[in-house]
Design a protein around this motif. Structure first.
Motif, PDB file in Angstrom:
ATOM      1  N   UNK A  19      -3.891   2.913  13.521  1.00 43.00           N
ATOM      2  CA  UNK A  19      -3.958   2.841  12.079  1.00 43.00           C
ATOM      3  C   UNK A  19      -5.583   2.878  11.459  1.00 43.00           C
ATOM      4  N   UNK A  20      -6.582   2.805  12.588  1.00 49.33           N
ATOM      5  CA  UNK A  20      -7.959   2.965  12.106  1.00 49.33           C
ATOM      6  C   UNK A  20      -8.382   1.850  11.445  1.00 49.33           C
ATOM      7  N   UNK A  21      -7.777   0.826  11.171  1.00 50.75           N
ATOM      8  CA  UNK A  21      -8.407  -0.420  10.622  1.00 50.75           C
ATOM      9  C   UNK A  21      -7.786  -1.817  11.316  1.00 50.75           C
ATOM     10  N   UNK A  22      -8.706  -2.704  11.146  1.00 52.87           N
ATOM     11  CA  UNK A  22      -8.243  -3.850  11.653  1.00 52.87           C
ATOM     12  C   UNK A  22      -6.985  -4.602  10.863  1.00 52.87           C
ATOM     13  N   UNK A  82      -9.468  -8.600   7.909  1.00 49.83           N
ATOM     14  CA  UNK A  82      -8.410  -7.566   8.273  1.00 49.83           C
ATOM     15  C   UNK A  82      -8.229  -6.692   7.129  1.00 49.83           C
ATOM     16  N   UNK A  83      -7.940  -5.514   7.313  1.00 46.99           N
ATOM     17  CA  UNK A  83      -7.813  -4.421   6.312  1.00 46.99           C
ATOM     18  C   UNK A  83      -6.346  -4.299   5.859  1.00 46.99           C
ATOM     19  N   UNK A 106     -11.484  -8.806   0.886  1.00 43.61           N
ATOM     20  CA  UNK A 106     -12.632  -7.612   0.866  1.00 43.61           C
ATOM     21  C   UNK A 106     -12.037  -6.504  -0.076  1.00 43.61           C
ATOM     22  N   UNK A 107     -12.829  -5.780  -0.591  1.00 38.44           N
ATOM     23  CA  UNK A 107     -12.406  -4.161  -1.355  1.00 38.44           C
ATOM     24  C   UNK A 107     -11.591  -3.589  -0.157  1.00 38.44           C
ATOM     25  N   UNK A 108     -10.473  -3.047  -0.711  1.00 38.03           N
ATOM     26  CA  UNK A 108      -9.700  -2.203   0.269  1.00 38.03           C
ATOM     27  C   UNK A 108      -8.688  -3.316   1.079  1.00 38.03           C
ATOM     28  N   UNK A 109      -8.838  -4.511   0.902  1.00 39.69           N
ATOM     29  CA  UNK A 109      -7.796  -5.259   1.462  1.00 39.69           C
ATOM     30  C   UNK A 109      -6.213  -4.923   1.237  1.00 39.69           C
ATOM     31  N   UNK A 110      -5.265  -5.058   2.009  1.00 41.24           N
ATOM     32  CA  UNK A 110      -3.817  -4.870   1.758  1.00 41.24           C
ATOM     33  C   UNK A 110      -3.260  -5.681   2.361  1.00 41.24           C
ATOM     34  N   UNK A 111      -2.415  -6.629   1.334  1.00 36.81           N
ATOM     35  CA  UNK A 111      -1.714  -7.591   2.054  1.00 36.81           C
ATOM     36  C   UNK A 111      -0.136  -6.993   2.117  1.00 36.81           C
ATOM     37  N   UNK A 112       0.442  -7.205   3.282  1.00 35.26           N
ATOM     38  CA  UNK A 112       1.916  -7.228   3.148  1.00 35.26           C
ATOM     39  C   UNK A 112       2.637  -8.428   3.430  1.00 35.26           C
ATOM     40  N   UNK A 153       3.356  -2.694  -4.954  1.00 42.38           N
ATOM     41  CA  UNK A 153       2.677  -2.954  -6.348  1.00 42.38           C
ATOM     42  C   UNK A 153       2.064  -1.592  -6.784  1.00 42.38           C
ATOM     43  N   UNK A 154       1.541  -1.601  -8.121  1.00 43.36           N
ATOM     44  CA  UNK A 154       1.097  -0.533  -8.584  1.00 43.36           C
ATOM     45  C   UNK A 154      -0.419  -0.107  -8.017  1.00 43.36           C
ATOM     46  N   UNK A 155      -0.854  -1.064  -7.606  1.00 40.97           N
ATOM     47  CA  UNK A 155      -2.444  -0.846  -6.860  1.00 40.97           C
ATOM     48  C   UNK A 155      -2.426  -0.235  -5.543  1.00 40.97           C
ATOM     49  N   UNK A 156      -1.393   0.228  -4.842  1.00 38.49           N
ATOM     50  CA  UNK A 156      -1.304   0.751  -3.824  1.00 38.49           C
ATOM     51  C   UNK A 156      -1.294   2.124  -3.541  1.00 38.49           C
ATOM     52  N   UNK A 157      -2.257   2.882  -3.330  1.00 37.00           N
ATOM     53  CA  UNK A 157      -2.354   4.341  -3.507  1.00 37.00           C
ATOM     54  C   UNK A 157      -1.726   4.938  -2.344  1.00 37.00           C
ATOM     55  N   UNK A 158      -2.029   6.304  -2.312  1.00 37.25           N
ATOM     56  CA  UNK A 158      -1.077   7.025  -1.171  1.00 37.25           C
ATOM     57  C   UNK A 158      -1.656   6.987   0.092  1.00 37.25           C
ATOM     58  N   UNK A 159      -2.823   6.717   0.335  1.00 33.92           N
ATOM     59  CA  UNK A 159      -3.403   6.430   1.661  1.00 33.92           C
ATOM     60  C   UNK A 159      -2.841   5.061   2.297  1.00 33.92           C
ATOM     61  N   UNK A 160      -3.061   4.259   1.319  1.00 32.44           N
ATOM     62  CA  UNK A 160      -2.694   2.802   1.638  1.00 32.44           C
ATOM     63  C   UNK A 160      -1.287   2.562   2.033  1.00 32.44           C
ATOM     64  N   UNK A 161      -0.318   3.219   1.304  1.00 33.54           N
ATOM     65  CA  UNK A 161       0.921   3.502   1.504  1.00 33.54           C
ATOM     66  C   UNK A 161       1.261   3.987   2.833  1.00 33.54           C
TER      67      UNK A 161
END
Length: 304
Positions: A19-22, A82-83, A106-112, A153-161
């Protein structure tokens, strides 16, 4: 782009690219622990797995068996490092955990979040600028066969999806569902292993009263037949009606059993859904009451 599209269509059989991130996991209960194991087995975790749990011993036990895992001192440490962070706690605990970690992202954090009961509206009331995905895995992830429901949610962009789907692909396949239907659809995915087991337990007990075959052998034959039936459905792309036509010949034995099911089973299924819907509403109301959001606030859309 093509790789991301392929992830969305098909998930979780072959060895995955990293995945390339923690990745972080908060809560190592039944579901959180399973997600941790499947992520590690899949090879997706290439930048480390940060974990925390209410009883630290469980996190330390996981870390002791794999050098890629770090047992963090608390939930804030996972959120800050964690990313992609899986939140695997009970609905009643979610508000308290979010309050604890909200300033650590942090900026770029993505909660699941693996819970369908707490809506984006409530989650965003605590973390308004956070990318959030909700998902509902199934026990069948243990064998790489979960049908994991999800929405963003509306903030999740294509790469993060794509990152979220890659992580979820470690569990099996994925299906994007509207947020307001995530709970009810989980009745036919996440709840179904329990429903199927309860149904076939009844069948096994009745069968045992008519034969000398050992109960364990009856269960084994039933489950292998269920497994084979599912494989046939998927391989042949047959619907339920077509399979019944193939097996229940006119005037035959199977047809008699199908008639009984068609006549008597629908009320049972209606009652199952009525009870589970009622219970889900109760759990949801209790969980979101902690967030104390006024009724005049517009809920977040499940899709942008």
């Amino acid at each position: 782009m093509e790789k991301k599209a392929s992830i969305e269509k098909k998930a979780g059989i072959e060895k995955k690219a990293g995945i390339g991130k923690t990745v972080g996991i908060i809560g190592l209960g039944s579901m959180g622990g399973m997600i941790a194991r499947k992520l590690l087995e899949s090879g997706i975790v290439d930048s480390g797995l940060m974990v925390s749990n209410r009883t630290r011993a469980k996190a330390e036990s996981l870390a002791s068996g794999d050098s890629r895992v770090t047992a963090c001192e608390d939930n804030r440490a996972v959120a800050s490092r964690g990313g992609v962070i899986f939140l695997c706690v009970k609905p009643a605990e979610m508000k308290g955990v979010l309050d604890e970690i909200k300033d650590s992202f942090t900026p770029g954090s993505h909660l699941i979040s693996i819970n369908a009961s707490v809506m984006f509206r409530e989650l965003e009331s605590v973390c308004p600028s956070l990318m959030i995905t909700k998902c509902v895995p199934s026990l069948t992830a243990e064998v790489g066969e979960s049908v994991t429901l999800y929405c963003h949610n509306r903030l999740v962009g294509e790469d993060n999806r794509a990152d979220a789907l890659l992580a979820l692909s470690a569990l099996g396949t994925t299906e994007e569902i509207r947020e307001d239907e995530l709970g009810i659809v989980s009745e036919i995915t996440s709840c179904m292993p329990g429903f199927v087991s309860a149904l076939f337990r009844v069948i096994a007990r009745e069968a045992a009263s008519h034969m000398s075959v050992e109960p364990q052998a009856i269960e084994r034959m039933l489950m292998r037949t269920v497994h084979g039936s599912a494989a046939f459905f998927l391989a042949s792309n047959s619907g339920f009606d077509r399979v019944i036509e193939r097996v229940a010949t006119k005037g035959g034995i199977t047809e008699e059993g199908v008639k009984v099911i068609d006549a008597d089973f629908p009320p049972v299924v209606r009652e199952i859904f009525a009870r589970t819907i009622e219970k889900r509403a109760f759990v949801t109301k209790r969980a979101i009451s902690q967030f104390a959001i006024g009724p005049d606030r517009e809920p977040s859309a499940g899709f942008p």
